[in-house]
Each structure stands twice: as C-alpha cells, then as structure tokens.
Design a protein around this motif. Structure first.
Motif, mmCIF file in Angstrom:
data_model
loop_
_atom_site.group_PDB
_atom_site.id
_atom_site.type_symbol
_atom_site.label_atom_id
_atom_site.label_comp_id
_atom_site.label_asym_id
_atom_site.label_seq_id
_atom_site.Cartn_x
_atom_site.Cartn_y
_atom_site.Cartn_z
ATOM 1 N N PRO A 605 0.825 -1.210 0.000
ATOM 2 C CA PRO A 605 0.000 0.000 0.000
ATOM 3 C C PRO A 605 0.863 1.265 0.000
ATOM 4 C CG PRO A 605 0.053 -0.977 2.186
ATOM 5 C CD PRO A 605 0.796 -1.920 1.286
ATOM 6 N N VAL A 606 0.316 2.306 -0.611
ATOM 7 C CA VAL A 606 0.974 3.616 -0.657
ATOM 8 C C VAL A 606 -0.072 4.668 -0.302
ATOM 9 C CG1 VAL A 606 2.168 5.305 -2.098
ATOM 10 C CG2 VAL A 606 2.576 2.865 -2.460
ATOM 11 N N THR A 607 0.218 5.471 0.693
ATOM 12 C CA THR A 607 -0.674 6.579 1.044
ATOM 13 C C THR A 607 -0.134 7.846 0.406
ATOM 14 O OG1 THR A 607 -1.260 5.525 3.145
ATOM 15 C CG2 THR A 607 -1.747 7.877 2.916
ATOM 16 N N ALA A 608 -0.989 8.507 -0.373
ATOM 17 C CA ALA A 608 -0.510 9.651 -1.153
ATOM 18 C C ALA A 608 -1.487 10.811 -1.051
ATOM 19 C CB ALA A 608 -0.335 9.248 -2.615
ATOM 20 N N GLN A 609 -0.923 12.014 -1.195
ATOM 21 C CA GLN A 609 -1.732 13.231 -1.284
ATOM 22 C C GLN A 609 -1.706 13.694 -2.739
ATOM 23 O OE1 GLN A 609 -3.308 15.074 1.523
ATOM 24 N NE2 GLN A 609 -4.391 15.733 -0.326
ATOM 25 N N LEU A 610 -2.859 13.618 -3.404
ATOM 26 C CA LEU A 610 -2.918 13.983 -4.814
ATOM 27 C C LEU A 610 -3.347 15.430 -4.963
ATOM 28 C CD1 LEU A 610 -4.637 10.863 -6.427
ATOM 29 C CD2 LEU A 610 -2.224 11.233 -5.864
ATOM 30 N N LYS A 611 -2.715 16.128 -5.886
ATOM 31 C CA LYS A 611 -3.070 17.511 -6.170
ATOM 32 C C LYS A 611 -4.532 17.602 -6.616
ATOM 33 C CE LYS A 611 -1.737 21.444 -9.049
ATOM 34 N NZ LYS A 611 -0.834 21.919 -10.127
ATOM 35 N N GLY A 612 -5.273 18.512 -5.981
ATOM 36 C CA GLY A 612 -6.680 18.707 -6.329
ATOM 37 C C GLY A 612 -7.627 17.837 -5.531
ATOM 38 N N PHE A 613 -7.097 16.920 -4.693
ATOM 39 C CA PHE A 613 -7.930 16.056 -3.853
ATOM 40 C C PHE A 613 -7.572 16.339 -2.396
ATOM 41 C CE2 PHE A 613 -7.739 14.107 -7.952
ATOM 42 C CZ PHE A 613 -9.004 13.554 -8.151
ATOM 43 N N ASP A 614 -8.569 16.673 -1.586
ATOM 44 C CA ASP A 614 -8.324 17.132 -0.222
ATOM 45 C C ASP A 614 -7.777 16.033 0.679
ATOM 46 O OD1 ASP A 614 -9.211 19.640 -0.915
ATOM 47 O OD2 ASP A 614 -11.291 19.241 -0.312
ATOM 48 N N GLU A 615 -8.403 14.856 0.618
ATOM 49 C CA GLU A 615 -8.026 13.790 1.529
ATOM 50 C C GLU A 615 -6.857 12.978 0.972
ATOM 51 O OE1 GLU A 615 -10.946 12.063 -1.350
ATOM 52 O OE2 GLU A 615 -10.717 13.942 -0.231
ATOM 53 N N LYS A 616 -6.137 12.311 1.879
ATOM 54 C CA LYS A 616 -5.089 11.401 1.443
ATOM 55 C C LYS A 616 -5.719 10.160 0.810
ATOM 56 C CE LYS A 616 -1.357 12.860 4.488
ATOM 57 N NZ LYS A 616 -0.326 12.430 5.465
ATOM 58 N N ILE A 617 -5.042 9.637 -0.187
ATOM 59 C CA ILE A 617 -5.591 8.556 -1.005
ATOM 60 C C ILE A 617 -4.779 7.280 -0.802
ATOM 61 C CG2 ILE A 617 -6.151 7.816 -3.346
ATOM 62 C CD1 ILE A 617 -7.805 10.182 -2.435
ATOM 63 N N GLN A 618 -5.487 6.170 -0.682
ATOM 64 C CA GLN A 618 -4.833 4.857 -0.611
ATOM 65 C C GLN A 618 -4.559 4.347 -2.020
ATOM 66 O OE1 GLN A 618 -4.206 2.535 2.380
ATOM 67 N NE2 GLN A 618 -2.838 2.005 0.716
ATOM 68 N N LEU A 619 -3.287 4.144 -2.355
ATOM 69 C CA LEU A 619 -2.872 3.571 -3.633
ATOM 70 C C LEU A 619 -2.152 2.252 -3.370
ATOM 71 C CD1 LEU A 619 -1.413 6.813 -5.279
ATOM 72 C CD2 LEU A 619 -3.736 5.901 -5.518
ATOM 73 N N TRP A 620 -1.835 1.540 -4.471
ATOM 74 C CA TRP A 620 -1.107 0.281 -4.347
ATOM 75 C C TRP A 620 0.031 0.251 -5.363
ATOM 76 C CZ3 TRP A 620 -1.865 -3.511 -0.713
ATOM 77 C CH2 TRP A 620 -2.998 -3.348 0.099
ATOM 78 N N ARG A 621 1.181 -0.178 -4.860
ATOM 79 C CA ARG A 621 2.345 -0.337 -5.724
ATOM 80 C C ARG A 621 2.535 -1.829 -6.005
ATOM 81 N NH1 ARG A 621 6.381 3.205 -6.042
ATOM 82 N NH2 ARG A 621 5.931 4.011 -3.948
ATOM 83 N N VAL A 622 2.588 -2.188 -7.292
ATOM 84 C CA VAL A 622 2.832 -3.564 -7.689
ATOM 85 C C VAL A 622 4.206 -3.628 -8.320
ATOM 86 C CG1 VAL A 622 2.093 -5.485 -9.143
ATOM 87 C CG2 VAL A 622 0.385 -4.031 -8.032
ATOM 88 N N ARG A 623 5.124 -4.352 -7.663
ATOM 89 C CA ARG A 623 6.493 -4.481 -8.153
ATOM 90 C C ARG A 623 6.675 -5.829 -8.827
ATOM 91 N NH1 ARG A 623 9.937 -0.747 -5.701
ATOM 92 N NH2 ARG A 623 9.151 0.216 -3.772
ATOM 93 N N ARG A 624 7.489 -5.798 -9.858
ATOM 94 C CA ARG A 624 7.887 -7.056 -10.467
ATOM 95 C C ARG A 624 9.031 -7.656 -9.670
ATOM 96 N NH1 ARG A 624 10.229 -5.954 -15.353
ATOM 97 N NH2 ARG A 624 10.116 -3.700 -15.086
ATOM 98 N N GLY A 625 8.920 -8.969 -9.398
ATOM 99 C CA GLY A 625 9.947 -9.636 -8.625
ATOM 100 C C GLY A 625 11.231 -9.841 -9.408
#
Length: 625
Positions: A605-625
């Motif tokens: 999981p990645v918690t991010a603050q996106l420009k133009g969106f007031d609240e912090k957003i939950q994102l997901w990072r998928v890495r290749r092994g």
C-alpha cells in the motif's frame, strides 16, 4: 403436409375516416397448415422475421408515412402493387415467443379495407412443428373481391409455403440468413474494384481466409444482410476471432471496400433510430418514434458501428417489407395490446435470466428473475403508484396473468434485460489503436460530450530521460524516446487499447478493463528493460472509472474525474513498478491476476496526497519480482 381452408364467415367492413363505404363485402378467411421437421424455437428467428418473410414471399417494399407514430406503436404505411396504391394503418404486432404472432391492418387506400394475420407454431408429439398460418382479408371494392382470391388465395398460398419450407430446410442443414447467398449483385465495374481491394487487403497482411469470406459476402449475400453488416455476428458465424474480423472490416473501410456508419440505438426497443457516417455529425439527443421517448445516446450502449458495401462495389438498399415484427426486437418475448381493465393469461417458455414487464407510455416496469425453481404462475399488473419494486422468481415455463388496470389501452411487453454481445459498440471501437490509426479524423463535434462508460485510464512517463539526453546527446536520446513510443504502442494495441496522446515523454492510454491495462503496462516495462538495458524505465499509473469522450485538437480525447485522478498517479511510480488506484487493485480480475502470478509480483500500500484532492488517497504499488 399442407392443409387449406378458405371460408367466407361473415359480412363486415372497416370504414376509415378518409374513405366511406356504401357496400359491405364478405371477409375472406384462409388457413394453411404445414408439418415441419424443426422445433418452434429453431424456426422462430426465421418465421417471425416478418421483414424477411414478406420479402421472400413477394411483398413489395414499404414506405412509412408517420415516422412519429401514435400511441401503442401504430404505424401508417404505403406501398404499390400491380400499379395500385395501398395505404394502411397497422396496429402493433402481438406475439408470444416461440408460439404465436399476429397483426391487424386497416386500409385507407387499395382494394382491401382490413387484413389480419396470425401464425401459430405448435410442437408436434414426435418432434418438429405444426405451423398454422391464417389470413382474414376484407375487400374494399369489387377489385378486392376478385383480387384477394388470386393474390392471397393462390399466389401467397404458394409463396408462403415455399418460404416456410425453405426456412425448415435451412434449420435442418445448419444454415442461417448469413449463409443465404444468391447471384452476384455487383455494381457496374464492381468486380474489377473488388479484386483490386481484395489484393490490397491481402498485401496489408489481412488473413487470406477471412478476406475470402468477406469478398464472398459482399458479392453474394442477401441485401438484408449486406445493407447492415455486423462484424461480430459474422465472426461468430465464420467461427473466427472477433478482433481479427473487426480489424479486417476497419482495414476494408480504409481501403474503400466498405463504408461504416454509427447507428444510434433506442435503449428500449434497441433498434437504430438515427444513423450517421461520421462521429462529427452525430447528434446524441434522439427521439424514438416507436417507444415515444427522448434519450441521450452514450457510447457504452447506444451507438453501434455497422458496415455496408461501398456503392461503387455493390448497392445494397436497406428496404423494409414489414414493420414492427417480432424479430425486429428479438429481446421482447411477449407483446400484446390490452384494453382498459382487460386481463390475459398465457403460458410462455423463457430462458434463465432477468426480465422486465413494462407498458408502453408507462414509466418503470416489473422486474422478474427466471430460474429453474421459480414459481409456476404469477399475476402481474401496475399499481396506482406504478410497478412494484420486488423481483419475483419465475420458473422456466410459467403461466402469466397480466392485467391492465388503467382506464385506456396499453401495449404490454415482456423483455429480456441482457443485451446482445454481437454489437460493436462505439465505446469499444474508439479505444482500439487500429481505429485511431486508420481514422484519426473521426472525432465528435467541437463542444460535444458523450459518455463512454467506464475505462481503464493509464498515464506513463519515462524515468531518467533527462539524464539520457545529457549522457548520449540530443539526437541519439530522441531516437531512444521515439523507440520507446513504438514499444509502448505495440504493447497497448496487443491488449485492445489505444494511445490517446503524448505529452513530451508522457503517454495517455485507455483500455476497456483494468486487466488489459495491467498486462499492457507490464509488457511495455519488460520490453523497455530488454531494449534499453536499464538506461530508461517506464513509470506507470492506472485508474478505472467513468469518462466522457470529447474532441480536443481535432482528435478524440477523454476527460472527467477519472482522467484527472489517473494523471496524478504515475509520479509515485519508481519505474519498475505500477501504481494502481484502490478501485483497480480491488477489481476481481486484477486480484485473480495477482494471485495467479503471486511469485512474480509484490504488492504494497501507498498513502498519497494527490493535487486537487483534499483527503489522502490509498494507492497500491505492484512491483515485479
């Protein structure tokens, strides 16, 4: 077996306001019967296709006089036969799939004053169908008295029987209307042009077997088929890949062999109500004269891409021989006009799934779910405040009782809610890379906005491109960046997506599903790694949601909250990973994909603050092994 019964049961006549009668003529009744080998269910798509049946039986083409018909689907129609003009007002067809259909017509011009038709398909105990076809015709004058026995009793008796027997043979030999070929129907000079375009398609890399099937269809297919070619329908009949057939049709259109058009479908009757050759002339506000509704077209459901031969190759007129028959709206399994206070009870055979009973000019409807263990009988009617909100479970072969409690007649319809998947819808085709490459000028009118439903929107950018320019120089670095665009375009096209635009090193692409977007971006990242050996990597973000199609810089583009959100994700990517919105990450197909390849990917999981969106957003990072 054919039985014939002709009777003159009573003296009657219809008197129209436009035409007074001083003489009453006998109504003539004809009844013919055939024992056919095929089942009612198998015969219905052919027998109940009254437009084809009337054409095959020698009925002349019709002209509709009132495009905006009166209530309950009444139509006024004109045609000419033996030099005599005929005009009639047609009541709505009534039918119960797959057992019965009929219609009544009241004539205001011609040698008849009234005509009623009824077809009954009863299953035979040993298999097959006992088909009964009845006609009631009332002469309007002495010409009708003389002409009806000749035209209906003699000629139509023979042509109707020939048509029914032909349809029975078609079912028994596995043929469909798509396989009904006849003599070549090419325009003057059409064969030479056809051969030229055929060679051009073959030289462009199109599948030779599919090209041959297309050429045969254009040269020999029935006019009713050739005037509205549907790629997915033909692909299913040819047992070919749908994507490959659509690609062939797009290439054939670009080559000049075909013309395409955008048909706007009514959301209720699902028939084309407006047609345009270019997106730039498409007007999304449409009126359906049959359903008496105004609706706004959307690319997700309402706009279908169809094809027809270029008229320099073949003229395939879209003529109408019968209006409003059962196969005009095949999703409707029952239709009947009920007078005020009238009740009707009928058995019906239904496939599993969701249905709706509704009444013309009455909003809403009663939803039903058909399953093997549903109830065997049900009473249905709208209440004072409209239709009930429940969804009863119904058996596969129930008996329904429908009542019209209202103080005026209403046309009641029982319809399947599932739409056919054989339509090439605009929302699907405009995101194909092949379409955007071949028809880059296809765009909406400036300022027009049309919903395309939900899309997977991808934004990418190159990591380390600035450093690359410094290390190897502008010209070589620019070449690498252009090569990256080619690799990305190939990966996007392989997953049925398209690149919408480039902004510097960045790309915006769209797909129909999150999984297609995910597969494309993984493929692109691996291709870049193999090609550039770590000099460049691809940062990627994916979001999924509703979007609007617009024209920007004379090209199709997309905008809306989904696009804005997606554009802010790639900056959180590090180059060997993909940033997914929570909507994409939780998509069932994405979850299945990640679980099936658990040893290849790591998710965090990645918690991010996106420009133009007031609240912090939950994102997901998928890495290749």
């Amino acid at each position: 077996m054919i039985n014939l019964d002709t009777t003159f049961p009573k003296r009657t006549a219809y008197t129209s306001p436009e035409r007074e009668k001083t003489v009453l003529y006998q109504e003539i009744h004809y009844q013919w019967e055939w024992d056919l080998q095929s089942t009612p269910e198998d015969l219905w798509p052919l027998v109940a296709d009254t437009n084809r049946f009337d054409r095959d039986s020698g009925t002349p083409a019709l002209q509709i006089l009132n495009k905006d018909s009166s209530s309950n689907a009444n139509l006024k129609v004109r045609f000419s036969k033996y030099g005599f003009p005929f005009e009639y007002e047609q009541d709505a067809f009534e039918w119960t799939y797959p057992r019965r259909f009929g219609v009544t017509r009241k004539y205001t011009k011609g040698v008849m004053s009234a005509l009623r038709i009824q077809a009954d398909l009863e299953p035979r105990a040993g298999g097959g169908t006992h088909l009964t076809y009845q006609v009631w015709a009332t002469p309007a004058n002495i010409l009708g008295v003389l002409g009806i026995p000749f035209q209906i009793g003699l000629i139509f008796r023979r042509t109707f029987g020939a048509s029914f027997l032909k349809y029975d043979r078609m079912v028994n030999t596995g043929q469909t209307t798509l396989s009904t070929f006849g003599k070549p129907r090419l325009a003057p000079g059409g064969r030479a042009r056809l051969l030229t375009y055929q060679n051009n398609l073959l030289n462009s890399g199109s599948d030779p077997a599919l090209v041959t099937r297309l050429i045969e269809t254009l040269e020999q297919a029935d006019d009713l088929v050739a005037s509205r070619l549907r790629p997915y329908e033909l692909a299913d009949y040819w047992q070919a890949d749908r994507k490959a057939v659509l690609d062939l049709f797009l290439r054939a259109t670009r080559a000049g062999l075909l013309n395409f058009r955008w048909d706007i479908l009514c959301p209720l009757c699902r028939t084309p109500k407006s047609t345009t050759a270019e997106l730039s002339t498409l007007k999304p506000e449409v009126h359906c004269e049959s359903c008496h509704i105004d609706f706004t077209a959307n690319f997700e459901r309402s706009v279908e891409l169809t094809f027809r031969p270029n008229e320099a190759i073949r003229v395939a007129p879209a003529l109408e021989f019968c209006i409003g028959g059962p196969q005009n709206t095949p999703h409707v399994v029952y239709q009947k006009l009920l007078n005020a206070g009238e009740t009707t009870t009928f058995p019906i055979t239904l496939e599993p799934g969701r249905y709706r009973l509704r009444a013309m000019d009455l909003s809403g409807g009663q939803f039903l779910y058909v399953e093997p263990h549903g109830v065997a009988a049900l009473d249905l009617q709208p209440g004072p405040d409209g239709w009930p909100n429940d969804e009863p479970r119904l058996a596969l072969s129930p008996t329904l009782t429908v009542t019209n409690p209202l103080d005026h007649p209403h046309l009641y319809l029982l319809e399947r809610m599932a739409w056919s998947d054989q339509s090439v819808l605009a929302a699907e085709v405009i995101i194909l890379q092949q379409f955007r490459d071949l028809f880059s000028r296809e765009a909406l009118r400036p300022g027009e906005q049309i919903s395309v439903g939900s899309l997977a929107v991808v934004f990418t950018d190159l990591r380390d491109s600035t450093r690359l320019y410094r290390q190897i120089g502008d010209a070589p670095a620019f070449g690498r960046v252009m090569e990256h665009f080619d690799l990305l375009k190939q990966a996007v096209a392989e997953q049925n997506g398209s690149i919408v635009k480039t902004i510097g090193d960045a790309v915006m692409a769209v797909f129909r599903t999150p999984t297609e977007a995910m597969r494309a971006m993984l493929s692109a990242q691996i291709a870049l790694d193999n090609t550039f050996k770590g000099l460049l990597s691809l940062k990627t973000g994916i979001h999924f949601g509703p979007a609007i199609a617009v024209t920007l810089n004379e090209r199709l583009d997309y905008f809306g909250t989904t696009v804005n959100f997606a554009s802010r994700l790639e900056k959180f990517s590090e180059g060997k990973d993909i940033i997914l919105s929570e909507t994409v990450y939780n998509d069932p197909e994405i979850q299945e994909f990640l679980k099936a390849n658990g040893d290849l990917f790591m998710s965090e999981p990645v918690t991010a603050q996106l420009k133009g969106f007031d609240e912090k957003i939950q994102l997901w990072r998928v890495r290749r092994g």
